[in-house]
Structure formats: C-alpha cells, structure tokens
Design an enzyme around this catalytic site. Structure first.
Site, PDB file in Angstrom:
ATOM      1  N   ARG A 549      70.865  75.434  -1.451  1.00  0.00           N
ATOM      2  CA  ARG A 549      70.543  75.516  -3.327  1.00  0.00           C
ATOM      3  C   ARG A 549      69.002  74.763  -2.529  1.00  0.00           C
ATOM      4  NH1 ARG A 549      72.469  74.512  -8.536  1.00  0.00           N
ATOM      5  NH2 ARG A 549      74.029  73.011  -7.172  1.00  0.00           N
ATOM      6  N   SER A 610      78.394  68.277   1.277  1.00  0.00           N
ATOM      7  CA  SER A 610      79.211  68.243   0.579  1.00  0.00           C
ATOM      8  C   SER A 610      80.457  68.622   1.742  1.00  0.00           C
ATOM      9  CB  SER A 610      79.885  69.499  -0.629  1.00  0.00           C
ATOM     10  OG  SER A 610      78.970  69.450  -1.250  1.00  0.00           O
ATOM     11  N   ASP A 664      79.029  66.080  -3.566  1.00  0.00           N
ATOM     12  CA  ASP A 664      79.416  67.078  -4.157  1.00  0.00           C
ATOM     13  C   ASP A 664      80.357  66.462  -5.357  1.00  0.00           C
ATOM     14  OD1 ASP A 664      81.757  67.435  -2.762  1.00  0.00           O
ATOM     15  OD2 ASP A 664      81.648  69.535  -3.241  1.00  0.00           O
TER      16      ASP A 664
END
Length: 924
Positions: A549, A610, A664
């Site tokens: 994203r 992450s 994350d």
C-alpha cells in the site's frame, strides 16, 4: 350420531341375535354405510390444522413451556448420533416389556460392511406371574439369570460385552444409560422399582449373578431402536415411526433447541410421545361418536386420544363399533349380530388387515365374518371392506399429518429449502397392513411438498436397532477417547502458560543485553509515542504481505485523514530478485504520486516494513531474514532504505524523504497511541505475529544513553527457536514446521499466527481420519492438499452465530463428506488449536506487561495494548482468550486492548510525524 338404542342394549345384555321376524331391514344398506363412513373422512384443511397444532405443541415442549401444558412430551433420549455404517462388533440386547410376559435376549453381530448382515441369535424366556408381581429385585435377578444362561452358549473373551437394554415401560431418561421408571404397565407390578433407575437395578443384578463383565451402555425405547435399525440409504435416516399396538415417533433435533439439555452443539434424538396429542381437545373436529365410545370404555379415558385413532390396539375395536352399529341399523348381516361382534376386542387388527386386503378377494372376508359368528350376505363383504378401509385410511392420514409436522420441524431447524430424509418405519400396522404405508406416503407428499422423504422398513428395531444404539454409543466413546488423547497436548494449564511467560521474560532480558536469545529485542529508535500535537502531510508505505500500500496521511487537529491505494505483489516478484521487488515498489509509489497530484513533491515518508530488521537508526534497517512467504534474493543483510533509494535512482525518480522505517507492530502501537497515551505496547496477530513495547533505555545495551525510553521490536515470532518451546510442540507442529519454507525458525509464530493454524488443523484432521475417528476413516484428496484449510475457516466454524448445519456446509465446500458428529469434532479441533494460540499469545503479553511494571517499580500498572491482525480481529473468541490469559498471569496489571485502525499505514505516518516533532523541538 345417536348411539342410544339397540347397540347399547346388546352390549349391556350381551345378547346377540337378529331382528324379530317380519321387521324390515334397511332399504339402502350402502347409503347407511356411506353416512357412517363419511365421519371418518378428514379433509386436507383439517390435516393441515392438525399438522400445525402438533408442531406448536412440539415447539412448546422443546422450550420447556409449562403453561399451557404441551400436548406432547418431547423427551430427549440422549442418543446423539445415527449409524454411519462402520459400526462393528458383538453386542447383547435385553428386551423387556416389548412382548408381554416374556424376556428376549439377543446376540447381535455388526460387521461394519455394507450389505453383509449376520442374523441375530435370540432366545425368549417366559416370565412367571409371581415374578411380574413380586419384588423388583426378584425380577432383575431373574433377568440376570436368563442373561447368564443365554451367554453360556457363547465363547466370551476377556473384554467386556456391550449391552443395550430395551425397556418397554414409561420412563424418564436423564442419560443414555440412566432411566427412571415412571410406572409399570402391561401387567407388571413389581414393587420397589417405580422411581428407581432401572439400568442401575440391572447392573446390580448382573453383579450379584457374578456373570461375565457386561457394560450396560444404553437404555432404548422401541421407536429409537426403529430409527437406528434402519438400513443406510442415500438420505440420512433421522426419523423413526412406529405404528404397532400404540404409536410414537422420534427424530434427530438440534440439541440447542432442547431446553432441558442446556447444550448448544450437536443433535439429540427426541421421543415425541405423540400418542397423547389431542388430549387437550385439539382433535375434536375429527373425532367421531365411535372414537368417543371407544375412549370411554378404555382403561384410560381422556388420555392417548391420538393413539386411539391410529394404534393397532384400537383399529379393530373401531371397526367392531362401526360394524355393530350398522348391523343394529339393519345395514349389515341382515340386521343380525354375534357375541364376538358385541364384545370388546372381538375384532383384532389382524382381522382388519386381512379383510381390507382386496387381493384376497371377498372369500376371505366371508370366512373371517363367519368365524365371528356372523352370516354375511352377498353384498356385506364389500361393505365391510369399505368400513375397514375408511378406518385405516383415516389412521394413515392422521399419522401423515403428525409426521409432516415432524418434517416441518426438521426442515426449519436445519434451515434447508428442500429436506432430504429417510423415515424408518416399524410396527405391525406399518409392516402388515396392505394400504397403510401407501396412504401415509401419499398424504405426507401432499402436506410436506418441500421434503424429499424415503420410507425404509426398520430391521428388528427392538433387537438390531437397540444393538445399533449401543454400537454407536461405543463408537462415539472410543472416538471421544482418541480425540481427547489427540487434543490433550493443545490444552495448556496455568503452570505451562506461566512457564512460557517466565521463559519469555528470560529471553527478553538476554536479548536486551545482546546475549544469545531467541528474542532479538531490536531497538526501533522510536523514542516517544504521539502526544496529539503532531501536524502535517506525510507519505506512508506498507509492505508486509501479498499486498503493498501507498498512503497519503494528513494529521490535523481534527484527526487523521488517509488516502491510499493497494497494489498486489505477485508471487514471482516476492520470490524473485531483490532488484525486481524494489523496482516494483517504486513503480507503485510513482503511480500513486501521479494519481494524487504529488509528482515532484518530497513529503516526509514512513516505510512500514513488516519483516525482521536490525535498525541502526530511525531511517536505517538491515533485513535479517524474510518471512511470510517472501524470498527475494540479495536483500537479507542489506539496508532496505538503501535498496529503496537505489530503485528510485534506477527509475530516475525524485529522491524520497525517508524519515523512518517502521515495523508494522510499532505502527500499530503508534496508531492506537494517538488516541490513548497509555498505549505503550503493540501486538500483531495476523498472517504472522509480533510485539513491541516501550523499554527503559538504560536496559537496552545496544543503544547509547540511559535516559528516556525506546520502542523495542521483540520479533517474538522466533521465540522458542532455541528449543525452549519443545515441551509444548506437538507432532502436528513439527509437520507444519518441516513443510514450511523456513524449517526450525519462527516456532512461536507457527503455533500462533494465521498462516499456520489452518495447516495444524488439517494435519490433526488427517491423523483423526487415519484412526477412523473422522469421515468414516476415508481419506479425501482435498484433505491431502496443503493449505486447503484456511485459518479463516477456524473463525467461521467457531462463530457462535453459526448453526451446525452451516459448519457442515463450510466443510462440505472443501470436499469433506461428513456427518454431524464429524462437524462437531472438527469444531473441537479448531477450538483447541485456536485456544492454544490465544493462550500462548496471552502468556507473551503477560511477560511484556510484567516487565514494564517491574521496570517502573509499580505495584500496579495500567497500560493499553494496540492490536492489529485479522486473526485477532475476526476470530470470535481469540481476543477474549488473550485478555483472560493476561489477567490470570499478570493480575497486578490492568491491561486494555485497543484494536488498531490501519496501524501499518497510519502508524508509519505517525512515527514519521513524531520524529518530525522531536526534531523540530530539538532545533528549537
């Protein structure tokens, strides 16, 4: 109809005879017969009313409604499963009360092979009158002696025999092997038995007899035995119907609908006890004068009204009443009667069945009537057949209306548009009456058009059926033992969880000091959580799975506004070269900038990455190793921010102002910290799992300085890679680990996270199938397929809002042909695996909050945990189990769990915003 007059006179005086000479007989016998028979006609409207009335009574009784009292009893039989064809072994059946003053003992062998039946061997013992009327102990000692005598003829092994007890008297059942006698019937009057558990009385007698080891597994009534003795067919046999001397039905009800059971899963066979239906007047519109006289002359006036219109004990009597009336009116037999015609019980069910059978012709009717002392005329045989047909047709149609109510109940509880079910039929009326079953089937089809019903004659419900109940119970008990043994390692006690907590505390301390530890305890260089004063526009990148994203985040006084776009990362890119992966990421960033009108601008950027990294600064992160299915080459050991900048140069794009590289988990903590300043812990439980928390800087050996705090990325997915979790690891965990792309690594994550739980469940299901516990022992190709059992199925299957039918549908969609028993066991497997995952996660959180409390020298700590991840958010019980475990293991910490909203996107922007705020404050 007026019954005063000659019939009553004949019955009182018992004086058979003919009209006086010269008295004319009826000029139109057939008209009088038709007038009489019209009373036995039941319209479709009346049948539907009876169906609806019985259905209401059934539902009232199921819910435990006491006022008004339901017309049926709906007694749970504690039979929780129907046969599935694999039952095998030798079983003994005791049948008491089914055939009057006798006891039947049977040896039943079940082969477990379709189409291969071995006829049961049996012996009948006459019960002396003095035993039937004597002390209860005498009766049960007699039963035990007969049983012992019967078994003397069979070679018995060392293992105990399983026994099913068919006890044909009114009982209140409180368990499959617990049944209290309500009252004796059928001529038995043994003292000291009513109000006692007859199974225990039998066990005591067997023990006194000193017979071989016998396990009384089940006490069963004949209706349940009928259903269980049904041969397997395409549709499940889940309804039993008996029309014999009396009548009753049973069916498999959803256990959650039976109020007295207090169960929310599975099914249970319910005995409707529908013979008493109509005792409240619900049958008034279809009762004839003949029914009323029969009821008044019965042993129980006003009771069992439905049974008296259907049961074989009464059909002959109804025919006798009609024939006697018509004879008195001169419509039959030249107006003559006989003593048999005027005596209760003079016409039996067998007579009615034979007289109605058109294939035998009128000669047989004439013969039966002459045996009754009558002299039938030329047309009498046909008229008598019409009477028999009318009485029995009404019985079949009334029975069909009641059965349609049962089918409607089944269809409603299963929520099926079309119900496919088999009805097992038993009893002399069903078995020997020529037209009864045909009329029954035709009427059921009329009243229940959305039910596809097949009628299957039961094979010796009292013998083989009871043996099948016993066999199914034995199978379920054996399967239960195997299931419990399999799942036992997943059921962690407090001591085991406390040990995990202690091991994690030890690993945390070692990791913070730079010593060898399975917890890396990586500094993130995030030194503060949001204080609410952060402002500005920020870019955020989020890479942590199969999607990537890009976000534009506006932090203002009124809150945080986010615009984002999702780009997919093909597997070929995730497992290709590092250059290919980062080139793809830059292409996505440039596309987003162009669409948002940001081309040429250099906004502060936070990069949520992450994967395990060792950070050398807020904007420097060395990738330690890939996880979550990524395997891009030439990345491990490299600074991912540098890899991103190199890709920008290759694309000749404007350099990005990368302020922070963010895990994350840290983003999740920061996202929740914007709303709750007490949030100092981040937790991810999704595809993978991790945690972070604010540690005192003095405890972090790898970073200079002693003042303040720093967020530590624990990378706790690798906890246990040093073998510290081996005592909790099962063979199923080992199989999942060995089949993974990183065997021996991320052991804690593989016991907790969404990427692995479905696979653990699949391996357990394979094991249980190999033991014959699931899916009839038949291995299915779908279950052999890796990753077919997605973790999302655990969330769906364990949902409290799903009925067992929906659980079955989920599993059947996976190509798993299963029974309700299978569905329940799969549910238990899912619950055990997800509960262990939640408890291990809770033990980890407990270690963290206790560390923070001790760091700060507090008696009590109040802290919040920001949580993200689909498993935590979507699983119906995971969050509750985590919180409960933390409360149990860290009682001095008040922990609040906050679900993060876009931790990896919003959180990365907030890390960047906080860094910009701190930098600005430092410049000032």
């Amino acid at each position: 109809m007026d019954f005063t007059g000659p019939v009553e006179l004949w019955q009182k005086e018992g004086a058979p005879g003919c009209p006086q000479k010269g008295l004319p007989c009826s000029p139109d016998s057939s008209e009088l017969v038709q007038e009489c028979l019209n009373q036995f006609k039941v319209t479709t409207t009346q049948l539907r009313q009876i169906q609806a009335s019985l259905l209401r009574s059934m539902e009232q009784a199921l819910t435990g409604q006491a006022s008004p009292a339901p017309a049926v009893r709906m007694l749970p039989t504690y039979v929780g499963s129907t046969p599935h064809g694999t039952e095998q072994g030798d079983f003994v059946v005791l049948e008491l009360g089914a055939t009057g003053a006798s006891l039947r003992v049977l040896w039943v062998t079940l082969t477990g092979v379709e189409g291969h039946r071995i006829e049961p061997r049996s012996r009948e013992f006459l019960i002396p009158q003095e035993v039937m009327l004597g002390p209860g102990q005498q009766l049960f000692d007699f039963v035990a002696r007969c049983l012992s005598e019967f078994l003397d003829a069979y070679p018995l092994g060392s293992q105990g025999l399983k026994l099913g007890f068919n006890f044909g008297f009114p009982c209140y059942q409180t368990g499959l092997d617990k049944s209290t006698l309500i009252s004796w019937t059928k001529g038995f009057r043994c003292s000291g038995v009513e109000g006692q558990d007859v199974v225990q009385l039998l066990r005591d007698a067997i023990e006194r007899q000193g017979a071989c080891s016998i396990d009384v597994v089940a006490v069963v009534n004949d209706t349940v035995g009928t259903m269980m003795g049904c041969e397997l067919g395409p549709a499940p046999c889940e309804v039993g119907l008996v029309v014999d001397t009396g009548t009753n039905a049973c069916y498999m009800e959803e256990a959650r609908h039976v109020a007295v059971l207090d169960e929310d899963r599975g099914r249970v066979c319910v005995s409707i006890e529908w013979g008493s239906f109509g005792d409240d007047g619900a049958l008034g519109s279809v009762l004839t004068a003949f029914d009323r006289i029969l009821d008044q002359e019965s042993l129980n006036p006003g009771a069992q009204r439905f049974e008296k219109m259907i049961g074989g004990l009464y059909l002959g009597e109804l025919v006798r009443q009609v024939l006697a009336h018509l004879a008195q009116r001169g419509a039959l037999f030249g107006g003559c009667t006989s003593r048999a015609l005027l005596s209760p019980g003079g016409i039996l069910l067998e007579h009615v069945a034979e007289m109605e059978d058109a294939s035998a012709g009128t000669a047989r009717v004439h013969a039966i009537l002459r045996d009754l002392g009558l002299s039938p005329g030329a047309s009498d045989a046909e008229l008598v057949q019409q009477v028999c047909t009318a009485v029995c047709t009404r019985a079949a149609r009334l029975c069909a209306a009641a059965l349609a109510a049962v089918l409607a109940r089944l269809q409603h509880s299963r929520e099926q548009q079309m119900l496919h079910v088999a009805v097992a039929t038993g009893g002399r009326v069903c078995e020997h009456h020529p037209r009864f079953l045909g009329v029954l089937q035709e009427t059921v089809k009329l009243l229940a058009p959305e039910c596809d019903v097949s009628f299957i004659p039961s094979v010796d419900g009292g013998g083989r059926g009871v043996a099948m109940v016993t066999a199914v119970a034995a199978r379920l008990a054996a399967h239960r033992r195997l299931l419990e043994e399999t799942l036992a390692p997943f059921r962690l006690n407090r001591e085991q969880l406390a040990a995990v907590q202690a091991q994690m505390r030890e690993a945390m301390a070692k990791g913070l000091q730079g010593e060898a530890s399975s917890l890396r305890m990586l500094p993130t260089y995030v030194r503060a959580t949001p204080d609410g004063s952060e402002r500005g526009h920020f870019l955020a990148l989020d890479l942590g799975g199969t999607n990537f994203r890009v976000l534009l985040v506006h932090v203002a006084a009124g809150g945080v506004q986010i615009t984002n776009q999702v780009y997919s990362i093909p597997e070929s890119v995730a497992q290709g070269s590092g250059q290919q992966l980062f080139d793809h990421i830059v292409d996505c960033i440039l596309d987003f900038q162009q669409k948002q009108g940001l081309s040429g601008q250099s906004l502060p950027l936070g990069f949520t990455f992450s994967f395990p990294c060792r950070q050398l600064g807020l904007d420097q992160g060395i990738l330690l190793n890939w996880t979550k299915g990524f395997k891009a080459s030439d990345c491990e050991g490299q600074d991912v921010v540098c890899l991103l900048r190199e890709a920008l140069e290759r694309k000749q794009a404007m350099e990005l102002n990368v302020v922070a590289i963010v895990n994350d988990t840290v983003g999740t903590m920061m996202s929740c910290g914007y709303d709750d300043p007490r949030c100092e812990i981040g937790l991810i439980v999704g595809t993978g799992t991790n945690a972070c928390y604010m540690e005192e800087l003095r405890n972090v050996a790898g970073v200079a300085g002693d003042l303040g705090r720093m967020c530590i990325n624990m990378e706790w997915g690798a906890f246990g890679d040093d073998g510290s979790l081996d005592t909790l690891s099962t063979c199923f965990d080992a199989r999942v680990d060995q089949a993974s792309i990183n065997p021996g690594k991320q052991r804690f994550e593989k016991m907790i996270s969404g990427m692995y739980l479905g696979e653990i469940v699949r391996h357990i299901l394979l094991h249980l199938t190999s033991l014959g516990v699931l899916f009839r022992g038949q291995q299915t190709p779908s279950l052999q397929t890796r990753d077919i059992f997605k973790t999302k199925f655990l969330s769906e299957i364990e949902s409290d809002t799903l009925a067992l039918r929906q659980v079955r549908a989920i599993l059947e969609d996976l190509g798993l042909p299963l029974t309700s028993d299978d569905a329940l066991m799969v549910l238990e497997v899912c619950q055990a695996v997800s509960q262990r995952a939640a408890q291990l996660c809770g033990a980890g959180v407990a270690a963290v909050v206790e560390k923070i409390r001790e760091n700060r020298g507090l008696e009590e700590l109040s802290v919040s945990v920001g949580v993200d991840g689909t498993l935590y958010k979507l699983h119906p019980h995971f969050s509750r189990l985590v919180a409960a475990t933390v409360q149990e293991l860290a009682p001095r910490c008040a922990v609040t769990f906050l679900q993060s909203e876009d931790g990896s996107g919003k959180g990365a922007a907030l890390v960047t915003a906080v860094a910009c705020r701190l930098a600005k404050q430092a410049r000032v």
